[in-house]
Scaffold this motif. Structure first.
Motif, PDB file in Angstrom:
ATOM      1  N   ALA A  39       0.844  -1.211   0.000  1.00 31.52           N
ATOM      2  CA  ALA A  39       0.000   0.000   0.000  1.00 31.52           C
ATOM      3  C   ALA A  39       0.875   1.256   0.000  1.00 31.52           C
ATOM      4  N   ILE A  40       1.955   1.233   0.761  1.00 31.75           N
ATOM      5  CA  ILE A  40       2.852   2.399   0.809  1.00 31.75           C
ATOM      6  C   ILE A  40       3.442   2.653  -0.578  1.00 31.75           C
ATOM      7  N   VAL A  41       3.899   1.594  -1.219  1.00 33.50           N
ATOM      8  CA  VAL A  41       4.468   1.734  -2.566  1.00 33.50           C
ATOM      9  C   VAL A  41       3.407   2.266  -3.528  1.00 33.50           C
ATOM     10  N   ASP A  42       2.196   1.721  -3.423  1.00 32.71           N
ATOM     11  CA  ASP A  42       1.112   2.125  -4.320  1.00 32.71           C
ATOM     12  C   ASP A  42       0.807   3.615  -4.170  1.00 32.71           C
ATOM     13  N   VAL A  43       0.798   4.093  -2.925  1.00 35.71           N
ATOM     14  CA  VAL A  43       0.507   5.516  -2.696  1.00 35.71           C
ATOM     15  C   VAL A  43       1.514   6.389  -3.449  1.00 35.71           C
ATOM     16  N   TYR A  44       2.793   6.068  -3.314  1.00 36.40           N
ATOM     17  CA  TYR A  44       3.802   6.960  -3.906  1.00 36.40           C
ATOM     18  C   TYR A  44       4.063   6.676  -5.384  1.00 36.40           C
ATOM     19  N   GLU A  45       3.665   5.507  -5.850  1.00 36.71           N
ATOM     20  CA  GLU A  45       3.809   5.269  -7.293  1.00 36.71           C
ATOM     21  C   GLU A  45       2.599   5.766  -8.061  1.00 36.71           C
ATOM     22  N   ASN A  46       1.422   5.720  -7.457  1.00 37.28           N
ATOM     23  CA  ASN A  46       0.194   5.946  -8.223  1.00 37.28           C
ATOM     24  C   ASN A  46      -0.718   7.060  -7.726  1.00 37.28           C
ATOM     25  N   GLU A  47      -0.544   7.492  -6.493  1.00 35.17           N
ATOM     26  CA  GLU A  47      -1.531   8.445  -5.973  1.00 35.17           C
ATOM     27  C   GLU A  47      -0.942   9.819  -5.666  1.00 35.17           C
ATOM     28  N   VAL A  48       0.242   9.834  -5.086  1.00 29.31           N
ATOM     29  CA  VAL A  48       0.833  11.098  -4.652  1.00 29.31           C
ATOM     30  C   VAL A  48       1.987  11.446  -5.572  1.00 29.31           C
ATOM     31  N   GLY A  49       1.869  12.536  -6.306  1.00 29.77           N
ATOM     32  CA  GLY A  49       2.928  12.937  -7.218  1.00 29.77           C
ATOM     33  C   GLY A  49       2.768  14.387  -7.619  1.00 29.77           C
ATOM     34  N   PRO A  50       3.571  14.848  -8.573  1.00 30.07           N
ATOM     35  CA  PRO A  50       3.593  16.274  -8.929  1.00 30.07           C
ATOM     36  C   PRO A  50       2.266  16.808  -9.460  1.00 30.07           C
TER      37      PRO A  50
ATOM     38  N   GLU B  24      11.887   9.766 -15.487  1.00 33.78           N
ATOM     39  CA  GLU B  24      12.399   8.955 -14.373  1.00 33.78           C
ATOM     40  C   GLU B  24      11.251   8.259 -13.635  1.00 33.78           C
ATOM     41  N   PRO B  25      11.390   6.957 -13.379  1.00 33.71           N
ATOM     42  CA  PRO B  25      10.358   6.267 -12.583  1.00 33.71           C
ATOM     43  C   PRO B  25      10.482   6.654 -11.100  1.00 33.71           C
ATOM     44  N   VAL B  26       9.405   6.429 -10.344  1.00 34.76           N
ATOM     45  CA  VAL B  26       9.450   6.743  -8.907  1.00 34.76           C
ATOM     46  C   VAL B  26      10.516   5.884  -8.222  1.00 34.76           C
ATOM     47  N   PHE B  27      10.566   4.614  -8.585  1.00 39.06           N
ATOM     48  CA  PHE B  27      11.608   3.713  -8.076  1.00 39.06           C
ATOM     49  C   PHE B  27      12.299   3.078  -9.276  1.00 39.06           C
ATOM     50  N   HIS B  28      13.584   2.815  -9.142  1.00 38.17           N
ATOM     51  CA  HIS B  28      14.328   2.251 -10.274  1.00 38.17           C
ATOM     52  C   HIS B  28      14.384   0.730 -10.234  1.00 38.17           C
ATOM     53  N   ASP B  29      14.066   0.169  -9.098  1.00 38.85           N
ATOM     54  CA  ASP B  29      14.149  -1.277  -8.973  1.00 38.85           C
ATOM     55  C   ASP B  29      13.207  -1.696  -7.845  1.00 38.85           C
ATOM     56  N   ARG B  30      12.791  -2.952  -7.912  1.00 38.79           N
ATOM     57  CA  ARG B  30      11.857  -3.427  -6.901  1.00 38.79           C
ATOM     58  C   ARG B  30      12.429  -3.304  -5.484  1.00 38.79           C
ATOM     59  N   TRP B  31      13.728  -3.568  -5.341  1.00 37.17           N
ATOM     60  CA  TRP B  31      14.292  -3.525  -3.981  1.00 37.17           C
ATOM     61  C   TRP B  31      14.213  -2.112  -3.400  1.00 37.17           C
ATOM     62  N   GLU B  32      14.270  -1.080  -4.242  1.00 35.46           N
ATOM     63  CA  GLU B  32      14.148   0.294  -3.743  1.00 35.46           C
ATOM     64  C   GLU B  32      12.760   0.525  -3.149  1.00 35.46           C
TER      65      GLU B  32
END
Lengths: 201, 220
Positions: A39-50, B24-32
């Motif tokens: 969920a944390i990853v999802d928030v910052y990859e998909n919900e919260v951004g510029p 640039e992606p938010v993360f560059h790799d899964r481990w990040e």
């Protein structure tokens, strides 16, 4: 690294495996919930951004009363649009003008207004940016192809405490007929850090 | 770059141009992703403060700090903090096998969004009055008896002007070491480039703002 160092060798090639092993350990020990990590990853990859910050800027461009509230009390004004939270609790918005340009940096680490811009790009966290932004801001802007008039004053904000900064860029000319959504499209992450200007339509 | 403070790089030269990555992606790799999420989720145990996490990242040996990538630094500090707090032990870290009964994680998936949108303000309404006034000239302390951990080297001993009073904020120099929050006045201080730099960098059209706690400052 010394051979007797108990710390793991983090430069090893198998970083991915090592991190997976650590995650499994923390899940098995009940220290973290794997779904919470997702969920944390999802928030910052998909919900919260510029896009969040761009909406705030576009609103400020179209609503003078909102702009005044934003400059006076950043956290309250972004909350009006549903944005708030971690790494933007103490938000200060700084306004560019014809003779003033603002630039945001964190020389000590990577402080950044997450709730409005998401997580910072690698260059923002890198030594070249952190070292030079405070001493040679015009040179840094040139790295981004941004040139200011000779008589423009540059204010650099080094986020050394928990105050987070967002640049309110100048509204481009000839945008009078655009909607808020169309205006937000002109506002890049870089413009809200201060290394670029808002784009022309 | 100071060997004791490898992170304190404001004003240093020799790092080359800023190179931005296109798209640039938010993360560059899964481990990040996983390291980032583990750092946030483990903070929910409240065994350490954000100031302690920063201190741990910034007190890595200088050669390590310089060699590691951003999320490698986060990982190194997280591992150190989990070991120090005895949330994991060295053998578990080595083998990956949990030793002992499982705990209950404080942060579950359904609470993530609420926790992130609440954040964790560092202001504290103590009523303490600021000693310095807006417009007053102040001098940032030189290296002294305490760390002044959030005072960059480039501003030390330099004179600036109080521009804003941000209220009372948790003091990182004690909060990082379990010595209490000790909130104190935090100020926005403007330093003219002419008071920070030499030669062509002492540009009268340029100034730098820092947010500094009262104990970092003296009357000029």
């Amino acid at each position: 690294m010394a051979h007797d160092d108990p710390e793991p060798d983090l430069t090893a090639l198998h970083l991915g495996q090592r991190v997976d092993q650590l995650e499994t350990l923390l899940v098995d020990k009940g220290l973290v919930d794997r779904a919470a990590l997702d969920a944390i990853v999802d928030v910052y990859e998909n919900e919260v951004g510029p896009r969040n910050g761009a909406k705030v800027v576009a609103r400020a461009w179209t609503d003078p009363a909102y702009k005044q509230r934003l400059l006076a009390d950043g956290p309250a004004a972004i909350a009006e649009l549903g944005f708030a939270g971690r790494q933007s609790e103490h938000l200060v918005v700084v306004e560019n003008g014809p003779k003033v340009h603002n630039l945001i940096v964190c020389t000590l680490c990577s402080c950044y207004p997450w709730a409005l811009l998401g997580l910072p790009p690698v260059w923002y966290k890198s030594a070249p940016y952190r070292s030079r932004a405070v001493i040679d801001p015009r040179g840094v802007l040139a790295d981004f192809g941004t040139v200011l008039d000779e008589d423009v004053e540059i204010r650099v904000w080094d986020s050394s405490a928990e105050i987070r900064y967002l640049v309110l860029p100048e509204r481009p000319a000839e945008t009078a007929g655009l909607s808020e959504d169309q205006l937000a499209d002109l506002v890049s992450r870089d413009a809200m850090i201060g290394v670029a200007k808002a784009s022309n339509p | 770059m100071s060997e004791e403070r490898p992170h304190d790089m404001g004003g240093m030269s020799g790092f080359g141009p800023v190179i931005a990555e296109a798209n640039e992606p938010v993360f560059h790799d899964r481990w990040e992703q996983r390291v980032f999420a583990m750092v946030l989720a483990m903070a929910a145990w409240r065994k350490w403060t954000l100031d302690a996490s920063r201190f741990n990242r910034e007190s890595l040996p200088a050669d390590m700090y310089k060699a590691l990538s951003y999320y490698q630094i986060w990982l190194a500090a997280l591992v150190t903090q989990m070991l120090d707090a005895k949330l994991i032990n060295p053998q578990e870290l080595e083998t990956g096998q949990a030793d002992g009964p499982p705990a209950t994680p404080p942060l579950t998936a359904d609470r993530v969004r609420g926790a992130l949108s609440r954040g964790g303000p560092s202001s504290r309404d103590t009523g303490r009055k600021p000693a310095f006034a807006i417009g007053q000239k102040v001098c940032a302390r030189r290296f002294g008896e305490t760390l002044e951990m959030r005072l960059p080297e480039y501003a030390r001993g330099r004179t600036g002007v109080i521009e804003q009073f941000h209220g009372n904020h948790v003091y990182p120099d004690t909060n990082a070491f379990d010595l209490g929050e000790n909130p104190q006045p935090l100020y926005g201080v403007r330093f003219a480039a002419t008071d920070l730099w030499w030669g062509k960098q002492a540009d009268p059209r340029h100034s730098v703002r820092l947010d500094l706690w009262e104990d970092y400052l003296e009357p000029a």
